[in-house]
Scaffold this motif. Sequence first.
Motif, PDB file in Angstrom:
ATOM      1  N   SER A  57       0.813  -1.218   0.000  1.00 58.90           N
ATOM      2  CA  SER A  57       0.000   0.000   0.000  1.00 58.90           C
ATOM      3  C   SER A  57       0.847   1.269   0.000  1.00 58.90           C
ATOM      4  O   SER A  57       0.319   2.365  -0.122  1.00 58.90           O
ATOM      5  N   ASP A  58       2.153   1.126   0.155  1.00 57.52           N
ATOM      6  CA  ASP A  58       3.076   2.259   0.249  1.00 57.52           C
ATOM      7  C   ASP A  58       2.843   3.106   1.488  1.00 57.52           C
ATOM      8  O   ASP A  58       3.180   4.296   1.503  1.00 57.52           O
ATOM      9  N   TYR A  59       2.236   2.522   2.511  1.00 57.36           N
ATOM     10  CA  TYR A  59       2.104   3.188   3.808  1.00 57.36           C
ATOM     11  C   TYR A  59       2.984   2.459   4.800  1.00 57.36           C
ATOM     12  O   TYR A  59       3.291   1.276   4.634  1.00 57.36           O
ATOM     13  N   SER A  60       3.366   3.148   5.842  1.00 61.71           N
ATOM     14  CA  SER A  60       4.187   2.506   6.867  1.00 61.71           C
ATOM     15  C   SER A  60       3.337   1.516   7.655  1.00 61.71           C
ATOM     16  O   SER A  60       2.106   1.607   7.684  1.00 61.71           O
ATOM     17  N   LYS A  61       4.006   0.597   8.294  1.00 61.97           N
ATOM     18  CA  LYS A  61       3.311  -0.385   9.123  1.00 61.97           C
ATOM     19  C   LYS A  61       2.555   0.329  10.251  1.00 61.97           C
ATOM     20  O   LYS A  61       1.438  -0.055  10.603  1.00 61.97           O
ATOM     21  N   GLY A  62       3.141   1.397  10.780  1.00 58.11           N
ATOM     22  CA  GLY A  62       2.485   2.181  11.821  1.00 58.11           C
ATOM     23  C   GLY A  62       1.175   2.784  11.339  1.00 58.11           C
ATOM     24  O   GLY A  62       0.186   2.826  12.081  1.00 58.11           O
ATOM     25  N   THR A  63       1.151   3.234  10.098  1.00 62.29           N
ATOM     26  CA  THR A  63      -0.080   3.788   9.524  1.00 62.29           C
ATOM     27  C   THR A  63      -1.139   2.703   9.406  1.00 62.29           C
ATOM     28  O   THR A  63      -2.308   2.939   9.704  1.00 62.29           O
ATOM     29  N   ILE A  64      -0.727   1.514   9.002  1.00 63.45           N
ATOM     30  CA  ILE A  64      -1.668   0.402   8.896  1.00 63.45           C
ATOM     31  C   ILE A  64      -2.268   0.118  10.271  1.00 63.45           C
ATOM     32  O   ILE A  64      -3.484  -0.050  10.416  1.00 63.45           O
ATOM     33  N   TYR A  65      -1.426   0.122  11.301  1.00 64.29           N
ATOM     34  CA  TYR A  65      -1.893  -0.138  12.662  1.00 64.29           C
ATOM     35  C   TYR A  65      -2.798   0.977  13.193  1.00 64.29           C
ATOM     36  O   TYR A  65      -3.616   0.736  14.079  1.00 64.29           O
ATOM     37  N   GLN A  66      -2.679   2.183  12.656  1.00 67.78           N
ATOM     38  CA  GLN A  66      -3.595   3.253  13.067  1.00 67.78           C
ATOM     39  C   GLN A  66      -5.020   2.960  12.595  1.00 67.78           C
ATOM     40  O   GLN A  66      -5.980   3.388  13.216  1.00 67.78           O
ATOM     41  N   HIS A  67      -5.133   2.221  11.520  1.00 70.50           N
ATOM     42  CA  HIS A  67      -6.446   1.878  10.963  1.00 70.50           C
ATOM     43  C   HIS A  67      -6.975   0.549  11.494  1.00 70.50           C
ATOM     44  O   HIS A  67      -8.184   0.401  11.705  1.00 70.50           O
ATOM     45  N   PHE A  68      -6.085  -0.412  11.677  1.00 70.64           N
ATOM     46  CA  PHE A  68      -6.486  -1.757  12.087  1.00 70.64           C
ATOM     47  C   PHE A  68      -5.495  -2.280  13.121  1.00 70.64           C
ATOM     48  O   PHE A  68      -4.296  -2.320  12.866  1.00 70.64           O
ATOM     49  N   ALA A  69      -6.001  -2.718  14.254  1.00 67.67           N
ATOM     50  CA  ALA A  69      -5.151  -3.150  15.366  1.00 67.67           C
ATOM     51  C   ALA A  69      -4.334  -4.397  15.042  1.00 67.67           C
ATOM     52  O   ALA A  69      -3.234  -4.569  15.564  1.00 67.67           O
ATOM     53  N   HIS A  70      -4.860  -5.272  14.181  1.00 71.16           N
ATOM     54  CA  HIS A  70      -4.163  -6.490  13.794  1.00 71.16           C
ATOM     55  C   HIS A  70      -4.845  -7.055  12.557  1.00 71.16           C
ATOM     56  O   HIS A  70      -5.888  -6.558  12.125  1.00 71.16           O
ATOM     57  N   LYS A  71      -4.247  -8.088  11.992  1.00 73.43           N
ATOM     58  CA  LYS A  71      -4.769  -8.586  10.718  1.00 73.43           C
ATOM     59  C   LYS A  71      -6.160  -9.180  10.842  1.00 73.43           C
ATOM     60  O   LYS A  71      -6.932  -9.172   9.888  1.00 73.43           O
ATOM     61  N   GLU A  72      -6.524  -9.665  12.020  1.00 72.75           N
ATOM     62  CA  GLU A  72      -7.873 -10.191  12.202  1.00 72.75           C
ATOM     63  C   GLU A  72      -8.914  -9.089  12.024  1.00 72.75           C
ATOM     64  O   GLU A  72      -9.999  -9.324  11.503  1.00 72.75           O
ATOM     65  N   GLU A  73      -8.571  -7.867  12.436  1.00 75.44           N
ATOM     66  CA  GLU A  73      -9.472  -6.723  12.225  1.00 75.44           C
ATOM     67  C   GLU A  73      -9.614  -6.412  10.738  1.00 75.44           C
ATOM     68  O   GLU A  73     -10.686  -6.038  10.278  1.00 75.44           O
ATOM     69  N   ILE A  74      -8.529  -6.582  10.011  1.00 77.37           N
ATOM     70  CA  ILE A  74      -8.597  -6.381   8.563  1.00 77.37           C
ATOM     71  C   ILE A  74      -9.518  -7.420   7.942  1.00 77.37           C
ATOM     72  O   ILE A  74     -10.387  -7.094   7.131  1.00 77.37           O
ATOM     73  N   VAL A  75      -9.342  -8.673   8.325  1.00 75.97           N
ATOM     74  CA  VAL A  75     -10.180  -9.746   7.792  1.00 75.97           C
ATOM     75  C   VAL A  75     -11.646  -9.488   8.136  1.00 75.97           C
ATOM     76  O   VAL A  75     -12.531  -9.644   7.284  1.00 75.97           O
ATOM     77  N   ALA A  76     -11.913  -9.050   9.355  1.00 76.73           N
ATOM     78  CA  ALA A  76     -13.292  -8.754   9.761  1.00 76.73           C
ATOM     79  C   ALA A  76     -13.860  -7.584   8.953  1.00 76.73           C
ATOM     80  O   ALA A  76     -15.020  -7.614   8.539  1.00 76.73           O
ATOM     81  N   ALA A  77     -13.047  -6.574   8.705  1.00 72.42           N
ATOM     82  CA  ALA A  77     -13.504  -5.433   7.897  1.00 72.42           C
ATOM     83  C   ALA A  77     -13.809  -5.882   6.468  1.00 72.42           C
ATOM     84  O   ALA A  77     -14.774  -5.410   5.853  1.00 72.42           O
ATOM     85  N   LEU A  78     -13.022  -6.797   5.947  1.00 71.16           N
ATOM     86  CA  LEU A  78     -13.292  -7.350   4.614  1.00 71.16           C
ATOM     87  C   LEU A  78     -14.601  -8.130   4.621  1.00 71.16           C
ATOM     88  O   LEU A  78     -15.395  -8.045   3.676  1.00 71.16           O
ATOM     89  N   ALA A  79     -14.840  -8.873   5.688  1.00 67.26           N
ATOM     90  CA  ALA A  79     -16.094  -9.634   5.808  1.00 67.26           C
ATOM     91  C   ALA A  79     -17.293  -8.684   5.897  1.00 67.26           C
ATOM     92  O   ALA A  79     -18.353  -8.965   5.324  1.00 67.26           O
ATOM     93  N   VAL A  80     -17.133  -7.573   6.581  1.00 66.71           N
ATOM     94  CA  VAL A  80     -18.207  -6.571   6.656  1.00 66.71           C
ATOM     95  C   VAL A  80     -18.509  -6.038   5.266  1.00 66.71           C
ATOM     96  O   VAL A  80     -19.678  -5.934   4.871  1.00 66.71           O
ATOM     97  N   GLN A  81     -17.474  -5.709   4.505  1.00 63.68           N
ATOM     98  CA  GLN A  81     -17.690  -5.232   3.131  1.00 63.68           C
ATOM     99  C   GLN A  81     -18.481  -6.260   2.321  1.00 63.68           C
ATOM    100  O   GLN A  81     -19.402  -5.911   1.591  1.00 63.68           O
ATOM    101  N   THR A  82     -18.105  -7.510   2.460  1.00 63.29           N
ATOM    102  CA  THR A  82     -18.780  -8.583   1.740  1.00 63.29           C
ATOM    103  C   THR A  82     -20.246  -8.671   2.131  1.00 63.29           C
ATOM    104  O   THR A  82     -21.132  -8.726   1.270  1.00 63.29           O
ATOM    105  N   ALA A  83     -20.502  -8.670   3.416  1.00 66.38           N
ATOM    106  CA  ALA A  83     -21.884  -8.778   3.903  1.00 66.38           C
ATOM    107  C   ALA A  83     -22.723  -7.580   3.456  1.00 66.38           C
ATOM    108  O   ALA A  83     -23.895  -7.735   3.106  1.00 66.38           O
ATOM    109  N   GLU A  84     -22.134  -6.398   3.453  1.00 66.60           N
ATOM    110  CA  GLU A  84     -22.867  -5.202   3.007  1.00 66.60           C
ATOM    111  C   GLU A  84     -23.239  -5.305   1.529  1.00 66.60           C
ATOM    112  O   GLU A  84     -24.358  -4.966   1.139  1.00 66.60           O
ATOM    113  N   LYS A  85     -22.316  -5.794   0.718  1.00 64.56           N
ATOM    114  CA  LYS A  85     -22.605  -5.969  -0.707  1.00 64.56           C
ATOM    115  C   LYS A  85     -23.708  -7.014  -0.924  1.00 64.56           C
ATOM    116  O   LYS A  85     -24.601  -6.837  -1.727  1.00 64.56           O
TER     117      LYS A  85
END
Length: 159
Positions: A43-71
């Motif tokens: 993404s060309d962002y620092s790892k710290g920036t990624i952590y500002q948005h998502f606490a860990h990869k499980e949160e990313i996976v959950a956010a992806l699942a939310v997108q899927t469910a919304e669609k």
Amino acid sequence: MSTLTRKQREIRARSELILRVARELLVERGYLGLTMDRVAAASDYSKGTIYQHFAHKEEIVAALAVQTAEKRIALFKRGATFAGSTRERMLGMGVAAEVFLRLYPDHFKAEQLTRAASIRDKISEERAQHLLLLEHGCVEVATEIVREGITTGELSLPR
């Protein structure tokens, strides 16, 4: 005009980019290949920036699942509003499910992952509740059509 400030729009755009990159990594490399380091690099962002948005990869996976469910729920609702009989509206939901599969073939992976206790237990209560609400929303769309069909006499339940 948007009610979001420029800063809020930038944060949202950054989150969307992170999720888009994460979905690609999840599809290409699987869950174990999805790492915060790889998301940062892609993404060309620092790892710290990624952590500002998502606490860990499980949160990313959950956010992806939310997108899927919304669609999916949006498509189900669209199918359910078909101007026809109860049975035709149920068929409309079936068509919506097929359209979803064709439009978003890679979206199921994140949803399936969130069903694992090892992931579900790590995501925030707020995101877990949002995901659960969306999952119930899809079922509720179908349930409402069935209830309406029973009320109008188009459908009948066995004793």
